[in-house]
Design a protein around this motif. Structure first.
Motif, PDB file in Angstrom:
ATOM      1  N   GLU A 218       0.880  -1.175  -0.065  1.00  0.00           N
ATOM      2  CA  GLU A 218       0.048   0.207  -0.141  1.00  0.00           C
ATOM      3  C   GLU A 218       0.756   1.355  -0.046  1.00  0.00           C
ATOM      4  OE1 GLU A 218      -2.260  -0.011   3.466  1.00  0.00           O
ATOM      5  OE2 GLU A 218      -0.921   0.532   4.793  1.00  0.00           O
ATOM      6  N   ILE A 219       2.120   1.303   0.223  1.00  0.00           N
ATOM      7  CA  ILE A 219       2.811   2.502   0.103  1.00  0.00           C
ATOM      8  C   ILE A 219       3.198   2.909  -1.142  1.00  0.00           C
ATOM      9  CG2 ILE A 219       4.108   1.775   2.382  1.00  0.00           C
ATOM     10  CD1 ILE A 219       6.516   1.112   0.500  1.00  0.00           C
ATOM     11  N   GLY A 220       3.490   4.153  -1.282  1.00  0.00           N
ATOM     12  CA  GLY A 220       3.531   4.710  -2.590  1.00  0.00           C
ATOM     13  C   GLY A 220       2.508   5.424  -3.261  1.00  0.00           C
ATOM     14  N   SER A 221       2.627   6.155  -4.309  1.00  0.00           N
ATOM     15  CA  SER A 221       1.441   6.779  -4.664  1.00  0.00           C
ATOM     16  C   SER A 221       0.574   5.770  -5.695  1.00  0.00           C
ATOM     17  CB  SER A 221       1.935   7.835  -5.850  1.00  0.00           C
ATOM     18  OG  SER A 221       2.726   7.268  -7.030  1.00  0.00           O
ATOM     19  N   ALA A 222      -0.566   6.054  -5.942  1.00  0.00           N
ATOM     20  CA  ALA A 222      -1.546   5.130  -6.709  1.00  0.00           C
ATOM     21  C   ALA A 222      -0.856   4.738  -8.077  1.00  0.00           C
ATOM     22  CB  ALA A 222      -2.802   5.701  -6.754  1.00  0.00           C
ATOM     23  N   ALA A 223      -0.403   5.774  -8.769  1.00  0.00           N
ATOM     24  CA  ALA A 223       0.326   5.737 -10.115  1.00  0.00           C
ATOM     25  C   ALA A 223       1.443   4.576  -9.853  1.00  0.00           C
ATOM     26  CB  ALA A 223       0.696   6.973 -10.494  1.00  0.00           C
ATOM     27  N   ALA A 224       2.248   4.714  -8.606  1.00  0.00           N
ATOM     28  CA  ALA A 224       3.368   3.937  -8.680  1.00  0.00           C
ATOM     29  C   ALA A 224       3.151   2.521  -8.360  1.00  0.00           C
ATOM     30  CB  ALA A 224       4.330   4.291  -7.541  1.00  0.00           C
ATOM     31  N   ARG A 225       1.838   2.198  -7.766  1.00  0.00           N
ATOM     32  CA  ARG A 225       1.280   0.714  -7.746  1.00  0.00           C
ATOM     33  C   ARG A 225       0.455   0.371  -9.018  1.00  0.00           C
ATOM     34  NH1 ARG A 225      -0.105   3.277  -2.791  1.00  0.00           N
ATOM     35  NH2 ARG A 225      -2.377   2.837  -3.327  1.00  0.00           N
ATOM     36  N   THR A 226       0.072   1.170 -10.106  1.00  0.00           N
ATOM     37  CA  THR A 226      -0.809   0.759 -10.946  1.00  0.00           C
ATOM     38  C   THR A 226      -0.064  -0.360 -12.027  1.00  0.00           C
ATOM     39  OG1 THR A 226      -1.893   2.957 -10.993  1.00  0.00           O
ATOM     40  CG2 THR A 226      -2.147   1.623 -13.023  1.00  0.00           C
ATOM     41  N   PRO A 227      -0.459  -1.347 -12.281  1.00  0.00           N
ATOM     42  CA  PRO A 227       0.089  -2.533 -13.158  1.00  0.00           C
ATOM     43  C   PRO A 227       0.175  -1.635 -14.629  1.00  0.00           C
ATOM     44  CG  PRO A 227      -1.776  -3.445 -11.985  1.00  0.00           C
ATOM     45  CD  PRO A 227      -1.723  -1.821 -11.764  1.00  0.00           C
ATOM     46  N   GLU A 239       2.545   0.098 -24.605  1.00  0.00           N
ATOM     47  CA  GLU A 239       2.634   0.036 -22.880  1.00  0.00           C
ATOM     48  C   GLU A 239       1.483   1.228 -22.576  1.00  0.00           C
ATOM     49  OE1 GLU A 239       6.060   2.434 -20.721  1.00  0.00           O
ATOM     50  OE2 GLU A 239       6.569   0.383 -21.809  1.00  0.00           O
ATOM     51  N   GLU A 240       0.677   0.522 -21.496  1.00  0.00           N
ATOM     52  CA  GLU A 240      -0.173   1.344 -20.793  1.00  0.00           C
ATOM     53  C   GLU A 240      -0.477   0.993 -19.324  1.00  0.00           C
ATOM     54  OE1 GLU A 240      -5.089   2.235 -21.147  1.00  0.00           O
ATOM     55  OE2 GLU A 240      -3.827   1.758 -23.284  1.00  0.00           O
ATOM     56  N   ARG A 241      -0.564   1.923 -18.689  1.00  0.00           N
ATOM     57  CA  ARG A 241      -0.948   1.806 -17.065  1.00  0.00           C
ATOM     58  C   ARG A 241      -2.282   1.658 -17.095  1.00  0.00           C
ATOM     59  NH1 ARG A 241       3.209   1.383 -13.658  1.00  0.00           N
ATOM     60  NH2 ARG A 241       5.443   2.094 -14.086  1.00  0.00           N
ATOM     61  N   VAL A 265       3.004  -6.209 -16.144  1.00  0.00           N
ATOM     62  CA  VAL A 265       3.806  -5.917 -14.960  1.00  0.00           C
ATOM     63  C   VAL A 265       3.378  -5.198 -13.827  1.00  0.00           C
ATOM     64  CG1 VAL A 265       6.170  -4.965 -14.407  1.00  0.00           C
ATOM     65  CG2 VAL A 265       5.666  -5.802 -16.674  1.00  0.00           C
ATOM     66  N   ARG A 266       3.168  -5.935 -12.800  1.00  0.00           N
ATOM     67  CA  ARG A 266       2.708  -5.527 -11.384  1.00  0.00           C
ATOM     68  C   ARG A 266       3.912  -5.087 -10.646  1.00  0.00           C
ATOM     69  NH1 ARG A 266      -2.709  -6.597 -11.221  1.00  0.00           N
ATOM     70  NH2 ARG A 266      -3.469  -8.388 -12.456  1.00  0.00           N
ATOM     71  N   PRO A 267       3.899  -3.731 -10.442  1.00  0.00           N
ATOM     72  CA  PRO A 267       4.755  -2.975  -9.624  1.00  0.00           C
ATOM     73  C   PRO A 267       4.955  -3.770  -8.274  1.00  0.00           C
ATOM     74  CG  PRO A 267       3.265  -1.417 -10.258  1.00  0.00           C
ATOM     75  CD  PRO A 267       2.811  -2.633 -10.564  1.00  0.00           C
ATOM     76  N   SER A 268       6.501  -4.172  -7.893  1.00  0.00           N
ATOM     77  CA  SER A 268       6.949  -4.731  -6.801  1.00  0.00           C
ATOM     78  C   SER A 268       7.245  -3.490  -5.765  1.00  0.00           C
ATOM     79  CB  SER A 268       8.476  -5.558  -6.952  1.00  0.00           C
ATOM     80  OG  SER A 268       8.992  -4.749  -7.551  1.00  0.00           O
ATOM     81  N   LEU A 269       7.599  -4.102  -4.358  1.00  0.00           N
ATOM     82  CA  LEU A 269       7.873  -3.174  -3.433  1.00  0.00           C
ATOM     83  C   LEU A 269       8.979  -2.423  -3.951  1.00  0.00           C
ATOM     84  CD1 LEU A 269       7.679  -1.999  -0.788  1.00  0.00           C
ATOM     85  CD2 LEU A 269       8.931  -3.969   0.178  1.00  0.00           C
TER      86      LEU A 269
END
Length: 283
Positions: A218-227, A239-241, A265-269
């Protein structure tokens, strides 16, 4: 009543002459929780840990560890804490069991020595001199020394540095078992996959400040966690988020696109952590 945090840190500061190492660090460690303290070299992690262990004075702010100011922690307080430092166990002439038994004798309440040796996976090496062990096995001795006093709180500082992948995963199992037994753990590590595997929550420290705190997912911005969806078609590479990667892929197939090299690609920690550190460096 709500249980008090095992570690409570508020506005912690530390200066060395004109240099400020900590700029108001704040976080809690709850009972039975594993908190990963993450950050690049020089971020202030080691300074924070040393203050909490009672090895370094703070300049300002509040720090309570097991309800006690670390500056005033006596022997009874220290007996409730286990510490595993970055340095490996001494490589003297004592055997694994002898070294663990010697440490156990220093505590008023200790775990059974043979059970601890078995818990760290060194039952077969119990009669082996520590200097004859591999690096990974010596690190397990470090952990045995840290937990034989049956601590309520365990500090783990870069515990798996130098481990091979198999040894790291065995070590993870050990830490999970300690956490399952109710031990509260404060972990520092440069391995972001390790932090994601072991931590209930993480706190990211950079330039002496906590820039993010929360569950690893859950840490980080919503954009950073968007696949991120990547694919190739007749028009080239794209490519598209998107928060709905499955829906995007379905729409692309529904439009009749001939997709190649499709990946989600799902962003990792680690991805989120690197973005947080980069943002802090430019702010």
């Amino acid at each position: 009543m709500t249980p008090q945090p095992v570690v409570r840190v508020r506005d912690l500061t530390k200066t060395y002459g004109r240099t400020t190492a900590l700029h108001g660090v704040s976080f809690d460690l709850e009972p039975g929780e594993t908190l990963g303290l993450l950050g690049p070299n020089g971020a202030g992690k080691s300074t924070t840990i040393e203050i909490l262990e009672g090895h370094r004075d703070r300049t300002g702010g509040e720090a309570l560890v097991l309800g006690t100011d670390p500056r005033h922690g006596g022997l009874d307080w220290k007996a409730r804490i286990g510490i595993v430092l970055q340095t490996s166990a001494e490589q003297g002439t004592s055997t694994v069991r002898e070294q663990v038994a010697h440490m156990a004798a220093l505590y008023p309440r200790s775990r059974d020595v043979d059970e601890v040796v078995a818990a760290v996976g060194l039952e077969a090496q119990a009669s082996t001199r520590v200097r004859a062990l591999s690096g990974g096995q010596r690190r397990r001795v470090d952990v045995a020394l840290g937990i034989v006093g049956d601590p309520e709180l365990l500090f783990l500082d870069e515990p798996t540095t130098g481990f091979d992948p198999e040894a790291r995963r065995r070590f993870w199992d050990l830490i999970r078992s300690l956490s399952g037994d109710g031990t509260s753990i404060l972990l520092t590590t440069h391995y972001l996959d390790e932090a994601a595997q072991l931590s209930d929550r993480v706190a990211v420290v950079t330039e002496g400040r906590v820039v993010a705190e929360g569950r690893p997912d859950e840490i980080g911005s919503a954009a950073a966690r968007t696949p991120l969806v990547r694919w190739s078609d007749a028009g080239g590479r794209h490519e598209e988020r998107t928060a709905d990667p499955g829906g995007l892929v379905a729409r692309l197939h529904g439009a009749g696109a001939e997709l190649r090299d499709l990946e989600v690609v799902r962003p990792s920690l680690e991805d989120v952590y690197l973005e947080l550190v980069a943002e802090a460096a430019t702010s």
